[in-house]
Scaffold this active site. Structure first.
Site, PDB file in Angstrom:
ATOM      1  N   GLY A 242       0.732  -1.206   0.157  1.00 31.99           N
ATOM      2  CA  GLY A 242       0.041   0.031   0.070  1.00 31.99           C
ATOM      3  C   GLY A 242       0.855   1.287   0.018  1.00 31.99           C
ATOM      4  O   GLY A 242       0.694   2.288  -0.790  1.00 31.99           O
TER       5      GLY A 242
ATOM      6  N   PHE B 256     -13.914  -0.523  16.215  1.00 37.37           N
ATOM      7  CA  PHE B 256     -12.503  -1.139  16.063  1.00 37.37           C
ATOM      8  C   PHE B 256     -11.982  -0.892  17.545  1.00 37.37           C
ATOM      9  O   PHE B 256     -12.290   0.317  18.207  1.00 37.37           O
ATOM     10  CB  PHE B 256     -11.559  -0.780  14.976  1.00 37.37           C
TER      11      PHE B 256
ATOM     12  N   ASP C 167      13.864  -6.138   5.069  1.00 36.58           N
ATOM     13  CA  ASP C 167      15.047  -5.726   4.220  1.00 36.58           C
ATOM     14  C   ASP C 167      15.372  -4.207   4.321  1.00 36.58           C
ATOM     15  O   ASP C 167      16.701  -3.903   4.598  1.00 36.58           O
ATOM     16  CB  ASP C 167      14.858  -6.321   2.755  1.00 36.58           C
TER      17      ASP C 167
ATOM     18  N   GLN D  13       4.118  -4.918  17.895  1.00 36.63           N
ATOM     19  CA  GLN D  13       2.807  -5.334  18.503  1.00 36.63           C
ATOM     20  C   GLN D  13       2.550  -6.932  18.249  1.00 36.63           C
ATOM     21  O   GLN D  13       2.731  -7.504  17.214  1.00 36.63           O
ATOM     22  CB  GLN D  13       1.684  -4.601  17.675  1.00 36.63           C
TER      23      GLN D  13
ATOM     24  N   HIS E  77      -0.659  -9.045  18.145  1.00 38.30           N
ATOM     25  CA  HIS E  77      -1.995  -9.079  18.088  1.00 38.30           C
ATOM     26  C   HIS E  77      -2.726  -9.956  18.838  1.00 38.30           C
ATOM     27  O   HIS E  77      -2.209 -11.138  18.832  1.00 38.30           O
ATOM     28  CB  HIS E  77      -2.291  -9.264  16.643  1.00 38.30           C
TER      29      HIS E  77
ATOM     30  N   LEU F  19      -3.865 -14.440  11.406  1.00 37.56           N
ATOM     31  CA  LEU F  19      -4.886 -13.173  11.970  1.00 37.56           C
ATOM     32  C   LEU F  19      -6.243 -13.670  11.781  1.00 37.56           C
ATOM     33  O   LEU F  19      -6.751 -13.950  10.727  1.00 37.56           O
ATOM     34  CB  LEU F  19      -4.385 -11.932  11.359  1.00 37.56           C
TER      35      LEU F  19
ATOM     36  N   THR G  42      -9.106 -11.226  12.381  1.00 36.95           N
ATOM     37  CA  THR G  42      -9.209  -9.640  12.651  1.00 36.95           C
ATOM     38  C   THR G  42      -9.990  -9.194  13.969  1.00 36.95           C
ATOM     39  O   THR G  42     -10.919  -9.988  14.293  1.00 36.95           O
ATOM     40  CB  THR G  42      -9.968  -8.978  11.559  1.00 36.95           C
ATOM     41  N   GLU G  43      -9.463  -7.969  14.520  1.00 38.25           N
ATOM     42  CA  GLU G  43     -10.239  -7.452  15.639  1.00 38.25           C
ATOM     43  C   GLU G  43     -11.665  -7.041  14.993  1.00 38.25           C
ATOM     44  O   GLU G  43     -12.740  -7.006  15.801  1.00 38.25           O
ATOM     45  CB  GLU G  43      -9.457  -6.108  15.730  1.00 38.25           C
TER      46      GLU G  43
ATOM     47  N   ARG H 268      -4.511  -3.129  21.820  1.00 36.98           N
ATOM     48  CA  ARG H 268      -4.119  -4.408  21.485  1.00 36.98           C
ATOM     49  C   ARG H 268      -3.233  -4.777  22.493  1.00 36.98           C
ATOM     50  O   ARG H 268      -3.189  -6.030  22.843  1.00 36.98           O
ATOM     51  CB  ARG H 268      -3.638  -4.526  20.176  1.00 36.98           C
TER      52      ARG H 268
ATOM     53  N   HIS I 222       2.934  -9.360  15.106  1.00 35.04           N
ATOM     54  CA  HIS I 222       2.010  -8.542  14.148  1.00 35.04           C
ATOM     55  C   HIS I 222       2.595  -7.297  13.489  1.00 35.04           C
ATOM     56  O   HIS I 222       2.599  -7.406  12.015  1.00 35.04           O
ATOM     57  CB  HIS I 222       0.693  -8.562  14.668  1.00 35.04           C
TER      58      HIS I 222
ATOM     59  N   GLU J   6       5.020   0.488   7.068  1.00 39.09           N
ATOM     60  CA  GLU J   6       5.417  -0.218   8.091  1.00 39.09           C
ATOM     61  C   GLU J   6       6.797  -0.326   8.385  1.00 39.09           C
ATOM     62  O   GLU J   6       7.224   0.096   9.680  1.00 39.09           O
ATOM     63  CB  GLU J   6       4.877  -1.737   7.950  1.00 39.09           C
TER      64      GLU J   6
ATOM     65  N   ARG K 160       0.176   0.340  18.250  1.00 39.89           N
ATOM     66  CA  ARG K 160      -0.889   0.999  17.096  1.00 39.89           C
ATOM     67  C   ARG K 160      -2.131   0.622  17.256  1.00 39.89           C
ATOM     68  O   ARG K 160      -2.354  -0.685  17.792  1.00 39.89           O
ATOM     69  CB  ARG K 160      -0.406   0.346  15.820  1.00 39.89           C
TER      70      ARG K 160
HETATM   71  C1  LIG Z   1      -3.029 -10.271   8.527  1.00 40.78           C
HETATM   72  C2  LIG Z   1      -2.839  -8.778   8.675  1.00 40.78           C
HETATM   73  C3  LIG Z   1      -4.042  -8.049   8.982  1.00 40.78           C
HETATM   74  C4  LIG Z   1      -3.951  -6.581   9.151  1.00 40.78           C
HETATM   75  N1  LIG Z   1      -4.880  -5.897   9.149  1.00 40.78           N
HETATM   76  C5  LIG Z   1      -4.959  -4.462   9.067  1.00 40.78           C
HETATM   77  C6  LIG Z   1      -6.075  -3.569   9.152  1.00 40.78           C
HETATM   78  O1  LIG Z   1      -7.315  -4.321   9.137  1.00 40.78           O
HETATM   79  N2  LIG Z   1      -6.066  -2.478   9.341  1.00 40.78           N
HETATM   80  C7  LIG Z   1      -4.750  -1.749   9.187  1.00 40.78           C
HETATM   81  O2  LIG Z   1      -4.645  -0.589   9.253  1.00 40.78           O
HETATM   82  N3  LIG Z   1      -3.739  -2.645   9.138  1.00 40.78           N
HETATM   83  C8  LIG Z   1      -3.643  -3.814   9.313  1.00 40.78           C
HETATM   84  N4  LIG Z   1      -2.449  -4.687   9.272  1.00 40.78           N
HETATM   85  C9  LIG Z   1      -1.353  -4.018   9.293  1.00 40.78           C
HETATM   86  C10 LIG Z   1      -0.879  -3.575   7.651  1.00 40.78           C
HETATM   87  O3  LIG Z   1      -1.667  -4.269   6.644  1.00 40.78           O
HETATM   88  C11 LIG Z   1       0.535  -3.511   7.230  1.00 40.78           C
HETATM   89  O4  LIG Z   1       1.206  -2.928   8.268  1.00 40.78           O
HETATM   90  C12 LIG Z   1       0.769  -2.787   6.170  1.00 40.78           C
HETATM   91  O5  LIG Z   1      -0.156  -3.554   4.935  1.00 40.78           O
HETATM   92  C13 LIG Z   1       2.317  -2.572   5.384  1.00 40.78           C
HETATM   93  O6  LIG Z   1       2.222  -2.059   4.308  1.00 40.78           O
HETATM   94  P1  LIG Z   1       3.438  -1.810   3.596  1.00 40.78           P
HETATM   95  O7  LIG Z   1       2.939  -0.897   2.316  1.00 40.78           O
HETATM   96  O8  LIG Z   1       4.319  -0.969   4.446  1.00 40.78           O
HETATM   97  O9  LIG Z   1       4.039  -3.262   3.139  1.00 40.78           O
HETATM   98  P2  LIG Z   1       3.749  -4.528   2.426  1.00 40.78           P
HETATM   99  O10 LIG Z   1       2.223  -4.399   1.960  1.00 40.78           O
HETATM  100  O11 LIG Z   1       4.158  -5.662   3.491  1.00 40.78           O
HETATM  101  O12 LIG Z   1       4.727  -4.513   1.187  1.00 40.78           O
HETATM  102  C14 LIG Z   1       6.160  -4.813   1.268  1.00 40.78           C
HETATM  103  C15 LIG Z   1       6.598  -4.584  -0.070  1.00 40.78           C
HETATM  104  O13 LIG Z   1       7.972  -4.474  -0.257  1.00 40.78           O
HETATM  105  C16 LIG Z   1       8.425  -5.487  -1.087  1.00 40.78           C
HETATM  106  N5  LIG Z   1       9.956  -5.544  -0.584  1.00 40.78           N
HETATM  107  C17 LIG Z   1      10.221  -5.991   0.601  1.00 40.78           C
HETATM  108  N6  LIG Z   1      11.643  -6.160   0.797  1.00 40.78           N
HETATM  109  C18 LIG Z   1      12.183  -5.892  -0.573  1.00 40.78           C
HETATM  110  C19 LIG Z   1      13.415  -5.860  -1.182  1.00 40.78           C
HETATM  111  N7  LIG Z   1      14.349  -6.195  -0.489  1.00 40.78           N
HETATM  112  N8  LIG Z   1      13.625  -5.502  -2.370  1.00 40.78           N
HETATM  113  C20 LIG Z   1      12.491  -5.109  -3.126  1.00 40.78           C
HETATM  114  N9  LIG Z   1      11.281  -5.124  -2.631  1.00 40.78           N
HETATM  115  C21 LIG Z   1      11.061  -5.372  -1.500  1.00 40.78           C
HETATM  116  C22 LIG Z   1       7.612  -6.462  -1.252  1.00 40.78           C
HETATM  117  O14 LIG Z   1       7.556  -7.181  -2.375  1.00 40.78           O
HETATM  118  C23 LIG Z   1       6.296  -5.872  -0.880  1.00 40.78           C
HETATM  119  O15 LIG Z   1       5.710  -5.214  -2.054  1.00 40.78           O
HETATM  120  C24 LIG Z   1      -2.521  -6.025   9.237  1.00 40.78           C
HETATM  121  C25 LIG Z   1      -1.538  -6.569   8.921  1.00 40.78           C
HETATM  122  C26 LIG Z   1      -1.709  -8.020   8.969  1.00 40.78           C
HETATM  123  C27 LIG Z   1      -0.239  -8.993   8.708  1.00 40.78           C
END
Ligand SMILES: Cc1cc2nc3c(=O)[nH]c(=O)nc-3n(C[C@H](O)[C@H](O)[C@H](O)COP(=O)(O)OP(=O)(O)OC[C@H]3O[C@@H](n4cnc5c(N)ncnc54)[C@H](O)[C@@H]3O)c2cc1C
Ligand code: SF4
Ligand code: SF4
Ligand code: FES
Lengths: 236, 576
Positions: free
Chosen positions: B15, B116, B217, B236, B238, B248, B250-251, B282, B348, B379, B390
């Site tokens: 995202g 939530f 990474d 955190q 969960h 997971l 969900t909450e 949490r 989590h 993240e 969080r």
């Molecule tokens: C099961 C679950 C449920 C959740 N539910 C919620 C929710 O309901 N509401 C909420 O607000 N949050 C929720 N969270 C938290 C939230 O979803 C995550 O914190 C968030 O999606 C992280 O997004 P991001 O874009 O930072 O990383 P990610 O979506 O994890 O993406 C990481 C990206 O980095 C790339 N990458 C990693 N290392 C490298 C590298 N060395 N070289 C090139 N690319 C790399 C990967 O390919 C990937 O595209 C949840 C988390 C989990 C695990």
């Protein structure tokens, strides 16, 4: 509870750097009662043969990385419990896409078909200050096809796709359906035109393989039928 | 091998990365590098929702949201950043809807919202409906929608390119070095600005909701370049992961009315959080579950409790929580409409990470000195909006709000400066690393070391911590790191060599595990997710500050601190 499962894993192996031909790797592993096929593959990779290659990420059926043929049917390895397929488990790459190595196939042709159907929201009218309104019923209309995770289980189990790789395939139609039936979207006619091409929906022979393969339980054949119907009744 | 040039490089396609890329590519030549196909990113696993004070069901205000976030953070979140996030929440959620995101709807056709944990009306009075949702697939819809928009706007993608290093010289980031997974080629990406959006590192622990690929990474790479990591002690757990598997639940289940029960069938959260009960924040709920288990009230005396949704009725469960119902059937063989779900806390979310300002710029010290050209969002970053804990639904919000800000700012920066020269051999360290791992011939096994680390982190650096446990963890991690120098891998090829990449990912995990344990040992108080049994109280006098941990050239570590920004809400005791 503490019972273990003895599994005979047969994995279709192929490393173009070394192998002339694909070959079958056979591995005997002992796994837990709630382990999945992915766990067994990991066991082999981590403790028997580190060269075994597969894609996976989420580990619970959400990311769509680990589509493979398990005992002859397309499945996500992380969603199949070993006890449901034991004792002999045969794992092959999905069919119809070039094999890169072992269980990893080249997804590019599949992604190209996906991109070809305008898989994105189109509405060029200036948006209102708040959300565009949509009734729960209008939202429900395309709910099923929003669930797609682009795993390719459907397309690579489709006889029409095997026969002709240019066929856009069920996954791309599902993606198009998600927008065609979204009351807020304005490009349904263009998408229908694309799907009306010779390699569009009409190649579907309604064999239902795709629907049976979908790990998200999307009613794919029904979605395809709705698209066909929209084509028949909208004079393009 | 090739050299590529871009204005802005986005690393990661979850995202945060996709939102940054959409915005950066409006005015700058942008490329996204991701080790996974974008739609495989773990953002797709997010279930419950994204928060915004839309007030679609009942009165709500972004100020209430800000208060809840500050309180949830146990007063460690920076309030200026929190205000920005909660204010921009409304507009960014509407923007997602305009991009086509299929939110669930109210009868009037507006975006539907559910309660939530920790989100309240009027500064803590009662739960409020603030989480905007699309069934229990909100993250999937966000990831798909953002990727769809990237296709629409022709964003450049390098899929299955794993970044192994950044090019940082004289306090300026000038690009990245990436390994093309398919071919084993190493490529140099020369750029004016780099945005890191590589996600979390839950794979440091054995029971986790995180993907196999969440190996931190980006955070590990910058640590090795002398950039500090902030608040690493706050990770955190969960409360409701599927017992043993960590998947997971969900909450949102509790948001819809599900409750936690111990072996006596008692709704024990009534004792720990009389007002919000099962919807307390949490850290509070995870600790309560551990206390119940410790006092022998786990189910069958084991280390789990029940999450009971049976009273919600099958129709509501299938409609609002269809994926949860599917997980239960697939992995547990139970029907949540008839049987309770066995749950335990699961590792989590990383509250800590790479320190940034509110425009995503990476900063390297307590004076907010920027590292020019380097940004972080999602993240992997620590703005800090989540502080010590969080709130649910605030991460998806963080991704899109600060992904957008980083994308805008990085593009503007890139348009102002010239491309800085880089040496021809900028990829040398990466080539050496890859060759060293490829030709390794020790007798240690990557998977074995990883599993030992994960168990150690679960046992010693989990929900409850003590000096003894943490000291032991630090020592054992040193040993594991030493052993990791003597691994060997079996796959010596170039094509899709995951054996090699898993070894490099293990190095990243070990570094992050180590700084987590060290930071946890260093903070002698309890706050949010960091619960020290030997220091059970929050200590604002000494510890109302962010930790910065630096790695020195010789591999030792050093701490520094950064003050917390407080605007409206003075720290108060935290009760729910
Ligand atoms: C099961 C679950 C449920 C959740 N539910 C919620 C929710 O309901 N509401 C909420 O607000 N949050 C929720 N969270 C938290 C939230 O979803 C995550 O914190 C968030 O999606 C992280 O997004 P991001 O874009 O930072 O990383 P990610 O979506 O994890 O993406 C990481 C990206 O980095 C790339 N990458 C990693 N290392 C490298 C590298 N060395 N070289 C090139 N690319 C790399 C990967 O390919 C990937 O595209 C949840 C988390 C989990 C695990
Ligand atoms: S129903 Fe159509 S798309 Fe599905 S498998 Fe059969 S021919 Fe292929
Ligand atoms: S429709 Fe189903 S089987 Fe096909 S790609 Fe989507 S999720 Fe996979
Ligand atoms: S690993 Fe994500 S779907 Fe199987």
């Amino acid at each position: 509870m503490a019972e273990t499962l003895k599994i005979e894993l047969r994995i279709k192996r192929f490393n173009p750097e070394k192998d002339e031909e694909p070959w079958w790797g056979e591995y005997e592993v002992e796994m837990g009662p709630t382990d999945r096929v992915l766990d067994a593959l990991h066991y082999v990779k981590w403790h028997i043969d580190g060269t075994l290659t597969l894609r996976r990420s989420c580990g619970h059926g959400i990311c769509g990385s680990d589509a493979m043929r398990i005992n002859g049917v397309n499945r996500l390895a992380c969603k199949v419990l070993l006890r449901d397929v034991a004792p002999v488990v045969t794992v092959e790459p999905i069919l119809g896409l070039p094999v890169i190595k072992d269980l990893v196939v080249d997804m590019e042709p599949f992604m190209a078909q996906y991109r070809s159907v305008m898989p994105y929201f189109v509405n060029d009218e200036p948006p209102p200050p708040r959300e565009r309104l949509q009734s729960p019923e209008e939202r429900e209309r395309f709910d099923d096809t929003t669930k797609c995770i682009l795993c390719a289980c459907c397309t690579t189990s489709c006889p029409s796709f095997w026969a002709r790789g240019e066929y856009v395939g069920p996954a791309a139609i599902v993606q198009a359906h998600r927008f065609i039936f979204d009351s807020r979207d304005k490009a349904a006619a263009q998408r229908l035109e694309i799907l009306n091409e010779p390699d569009g929906v009409w190649r579907c022979r309604t064999v239902y393989n795709c629907t049976n393969a979908c790990p998200r339980e999307i009613k794919i054949t029904e979605a395809i039928a709705e698209v066909k119907k929209a084509l028949l009744f909208s004079r393009l | 091998m090739s050299k590529f040039q871009y204005d802005v490089l986005v690393i990661g396609a979850g995202g945060a990365g996709l939102m940054a890329a959409l915005y950066a590519s409006k005015s700058a030549n942008t490329a996204v590098l991701s080790k996974l196909y974008p739609t495989r990113s773990h953002t797709g696993a997010a279930q419950g929702g994204i928060s915004a004070a839309l007030g679609n069901h009942e009165e709500d205000h972004w100020e209430w949201h800000a208060y809840d976030t500050v309180k949830g953070s146990d007063y460690l979140g920076d309030q200026d950043a929190i205000e920005i996030m909660c204010r921009e929440a409304i507009d960014v959620v509407i923007e997602l809807e305009h991009m086509g995101l299929p939110f669930d709807r109210t009868p009037e056709g507006k975006i539907a919202q559910r309660p939530f944990g920790g989100h309240t009306r009027n500064y803590g009075e009662a739960p409020v409906r603030r989480a905007c949702h699309a069934a229990d697939r909100t993250g999937h819809m966000i990831l798909q929608t953002l990727y769809q928009q990237c296709i629409k706007h022709n964003v450049n993608f390098f899929d299955e390119f794993q970044v192994l290093d950044l090019i940082i010289e004289d306090g300026v980031c000038k690009g990245a070095v990436a390994y093309e997974i398919d071919t084993g080629e190493i490529h140099t990406f020369h750029a004016k600005a780099v945005i890191l959006a590589t996600g979390g590192w839950g794979k440091c622990w054995s029971v986790t909701s995180n993907a196999f690929t969440l190996t931190g990474d980006g955070a590990a790479i910058v640590l090795r370049h002398g950039v500090p990591l902030e608040d690493m002690e706050f990770f955190q757990f969960h409360p409701t992961g599927i017992w043993k598997m960590g998947i997971l639940i969900t909450e949102g289940v509790r948001g819809e009315g599900g409750v936690l029960r111990n072996n006596l069938g008692e709704r024990f959260m009534e004792r720990y959080a009389p007002t919000l009960k099962d919807l307390a924040s949490r850290d509070v709920v995870s600790r309560a579950i551990y206390m119940e288990i410790r006092e022998g009230r786990g189910i069958d005396g084991k280390d789990y409790v029940y999450l009971d949704a049976t009273h919600l009725g099958r129709e509501r469960i299938e409609k609002k929580l269809p994926d949860i119902a599917d997980f239960c059937r697939t992995y547990l063989g139970i029907d949540p409409a008839e049987q309770p779900m066995p749950v335990q806390p699961t590792a989590h979310y990383a509250m800590g990470g790479i320190p940034t300002d509110v425009d995503g710029r990476v900063i390297v010290d307590a004076n907010n000195t920027p590292l020019y050209g380097l940004y972080a969002a999602g993240e992997v970053a620590c703005v800090s909006v989540h502080g010590a804990n969080r709130l649910g639904t605030n991460s998806l919000l963080d991704l899109v709000v600060f992904g957008r800000r980083a994308g805008i700012h990085a593009a503007a920066f890139a348009n102002e400066i010239e491309l800085q020269p880089i040496p021809d051999n900028a990829d040398d360290p990466t080539r050496e690393l890859v060759e060293r791992v490829r030709t390794s011939d020790g007798d240690e096994n990557v998977a074995t070391i990883r599993a030992e680390m994960q168990k150690l982190m679960m046992d010693n650096v989990g929900v409850f911590r003590t000096e003894e446990l943490l000291t032991d963890a630090v020592e054992k991690l040193k040993v594991l790191k030493e052993r990791a120098r003597h691994i060997s891998i079996q796959d010596k090829g170039k094509r899709f060599n995951q054996d090699l990449l898993e070894a490099i990912e293990l190095y990243n995990l070990l570094d992050l595990a180590e700084v987590t344990a060290l930071s946890a040992l260093n903070r002698t108080e309890s706050r949010g997710a960091h619960s020290r049994e030997d220091y059970p109280e929050r200590d604002d006098e000494n510890w109302l500050k962010h930790t910065l941990i630096y790695r020195e050239e010789d591999g030792s570590y050093r701490f520094d601190y950064k003050p917390v920004t407080i605007t409206k809400f003075e720290p108060k005791p935290r009760v729910y």
